[in-house]
Each structure stands twice: as structure tokens, then as C-alpha cells.
Design a protein around this motif. Structure first.
Motif, PDB file in Angstrom:
ATOM      1  N   ALA A  33       0.829  -1.213   0.000  1.00  0.00           N
ATOM      2  CA  ALA A  33       0.000   0.000   0.000  1.00  0.00           C
ATOM      3  C   ALA A  33       0.858   1.255   0.000  1.00  0.00           C
ATOM      4  O   ALA A  33       0.420   2.320  -0.460  1.00  0.00           O
ATOM      5  N   ALA A  34       2.100   1.133   0.517  1.00  0.00           N
ATOM      6  CA  ALA A  34       3.027   2.267   0.548  1.00  0.00           C
ATOM      7  C   ALA A  34       3.920   2.296  -0.693  1.00  0.00           C
ATOM      8  O   ALA A  34       4.939   2.980  -0.714  1.00  0.00           O
ATOM      9  N   ASN A  35       3.548   1.515  -1.729  1.00  0.00           N
ATOM     10  CA  ASN A  35       4.224   1.513  -3.025  1.00  0.00           C
ATOM     11  C   ASN A  35       5.579   0.821  -3.043  1.00  0.00           C
ATOM     12  O   ASN A  35       6.414   1.098  -3.914  1.00  0.00           O
ATOM     13  N   PHE A  36       5.811  -0.104  -2.102  1.00  0.00           N
ATOM     14  CA  PHE A  36       6.970  -0.974  -2.243  1.00  0.00           C
ATOM     15  C   PHE A  36       6.693  -1.916  -3.410  1.00  0.00           C
ATOM     16  O   PHE A  36       5.547  -2.332  -3.633  1.00  0.00           O
ATOM     17  N   PRO A  37       7.715  -2.290  -4.191  1.00  0.00           N
ATOM     18  CA  PRO A  37       7.476  -3.158  -5.354  1.00  0.00           C
ATOM     19  C   PRO A  37       7.042  -4.558  -4.951  1.00  0.00           C
ATOM     20  O   PRO A  37       7.568  -5.124  -3.987  1.00  0.00           O
ATOM     21  N   GLY A  38       6.099  -5.096  -5.690  1.00  0.00           N
ATOM     22  CA  GLY A  38       5.601  -6.428  -5.383  1.00  0.00           C
ATOM     23  C   GLY A  38       6.632  -7.515  -5.562  1.00  0.00           C
ATOM     24  O   GLY A  38       6.518  -8.589  -4.961  1.00  0.00           O
TER      25      GLY A  38
END
Length: 242
Positions: free
Chosen positions: A187-192
Motif C-alpha cells: 500500500a506504501a508503493n513498495f514493489p511487489g
């Protein structure tokens, strides 16, 4: 009447047992265990470790995340009572006493009672886990900082939902909390595709590990039977074979 000599006050040693394997305790820790009169030990301390102190009275004091454990106040009181009766008392903790080990409360109790103590460090699980899977926590040009954290809380405490700002994240007492951490990270835009390594029962005969991605972790982990550590970050990406 001659005055009876006072019994010398006992001393308490807070000793880190390390990640689990008996031969990963420090030489100083093993020497003190062999001299101990009483050993108050956590649930994560292995049976092999307790074989290093056959002469001691051994008192289990719980302290296993997610399971029933002795109240910290009761543990503190036991340390004080045994220090008044015995010369050498050991408080044996998994990993290192000064990391996620409730040491602050125990040191405060000892200091308030005027009892001498000493701290013997142990190998914390993050370092043992990195060695076991052969993945350094730091890498030149990739990872220069490491955060050790836990989302496990005491009853009545609110969980800290912040994600540490570091290159490599190591979550202690992972389990289902790691899944929630992964969801917050996404949700905090860390890469999947951020690399993740999960290790259960580090350094023990039944140790197991798996490499996955942050996306995978967000879907959950199988139910564990032992302590789980989760390492996340580019430093966990498999090395290219040369």
C-alpha cells in the motif's frame, strides 16, 4: 554470641542463548551456565542448551509469542527471590537479551532491589539467519542500512504500523504479522517483486527457509511450529552465479 557471617548476595546474569543451536552460545555464556545454581529460561531455549547446566535448578518462564507465558512481573520477582538464596542465577533468553527480550523491565527490577547483575550478549537471530541462507544483510551499492523490528505487542498495546525506512527489513516474530506488514508495504508503493526470505527454527535441526516475493508474503504464510523471521529487501535477491 558471635555474629554469624552474612551470606554473600547473589548475582544475576542475563545471558543470550543465541538463535537456538547449543554451540552458538558464547563461550562466556556456556561457562556461566556450567556454574549456575538456578536457570530461568525462555520457551525458545532448546533442550540441548539446557544440557550445558545439568547441575542447576531449571525454571521455565514461558515468553513465547502467541502462547501463554509467565507474567513479566512474576519473572522479575523470581529473579529477586533466587538471587537472595543462591550465589549465581542465570536468566537465559533466546537470541540477545537486549533485543526484544524485555530486558528493560528486568534490569529495572534488579537495580531497584540493589542486586548485582551482568549482561552476556548472544547472537541475535537476524545474523544467524543471514549466515544460514548465505544472504548478507548489507551489500555494497544495494543495502547500507538494516532495521530489526517486530509487530508483536503486549496485551493492551497498539501495534506500530510504521514501516522502518531502511534498505533491509528484518521482522522478528513474523508469522501472520509479516503478512500484514507486506500488505502495508504494498500500500506504501513498495514493489511487489521485492525479495523476501522466510526462516523458521533458525539454526535448529528442523530449520527451513523459503524465498518469495512481497506479493507472495502479502497472501500469507503456512502455519508455523517454531519461531519465524522474515527478511525483506534487495539484499535478499538471489546472487548471480559466476
Amino acid at each position: 554470641m558471635d555474629k554469624q557471617p552474612e551470606k554473600p548476595a547473589g548475582k544475576v546474569y542475563l545471558i543470550g542463548a543465541g538463535p537456538g543451536a547449543a554451540d552458538l552460545i558464547t563461550v562466556r555464556g556456556a561457562r556461566l551456565l556450567a556454574q549456575a545454581d538456578v536457570v530461568l529460561y525462555d520457551a525458545l531455549v532448546t533442550a540441548d542448551m539446557l544440557e550445558l547446566c545439568p547441575q542447576a535448578v531449571k525454571i521455565p518462564v514461558g515468553k513465547r509469542s502467541g502462547q501463554r507465558s509467565a507474567a513479566q512481573e512474576h519473572i522479575n520477582q523470581q529473579m529477586l527471590e533466587y538471587a537472595a538464596k543462591y550465589r549465581l542465577v542465570v536468566r537465559l533468553k533466546g537470541g540477545d537479551p537486549m533485543l526484544f527480550g524485555r530486558a528493560d523491565e528486568e534490569l529495572h527490577a534488579l537495580e531497584s532491589a540493589g542486586i548485582f547483575y551482568e549482561i552476556v550478549p548472544g547472537i541475535t537471530t537476524a545474523l544467524a539467519a543471514a549466515a544460514s541462507v548465505r544472504q548478507p544483510l548489507t551489500k555494497r551499492g544495494i543495502a547500507r542500512s538494516v532495521a530489526l523490528f517486530t509487530s508483536s505487542t503486549a496485551p493492551g498495546e497498539s501495534a506500530d504500523t510504521r514501516i522502518p525506512e531502511c534498505d533491509t527489513l528484518v521482522q522478528y516474530m513474523g508469522g501472520k504479522e509479516a503478512m500484514l506488514t507486506a500488505q502495508r508495504m504494498l500500500a506504501a508503493n513498495f514493489p511487489g517483486n521485492l525479495p523476501v526470505i522466510v526462516i523458521e527454527n533458525c539454526s535448529r535441526p528442523d530449520e527451513c527457509s523459503q524465498a518469495l516475493s512481497l506479493d507472495d508474503l502479502a497472501k500469507g504464510l503456512p502455519v508455523s511450529t517454531g519461531p519465524v523471521l522474515v527478511m525483506m529487501g534487495e539484499a535478499m535477491r538471489a546472487r548471480t552465479k559466476h
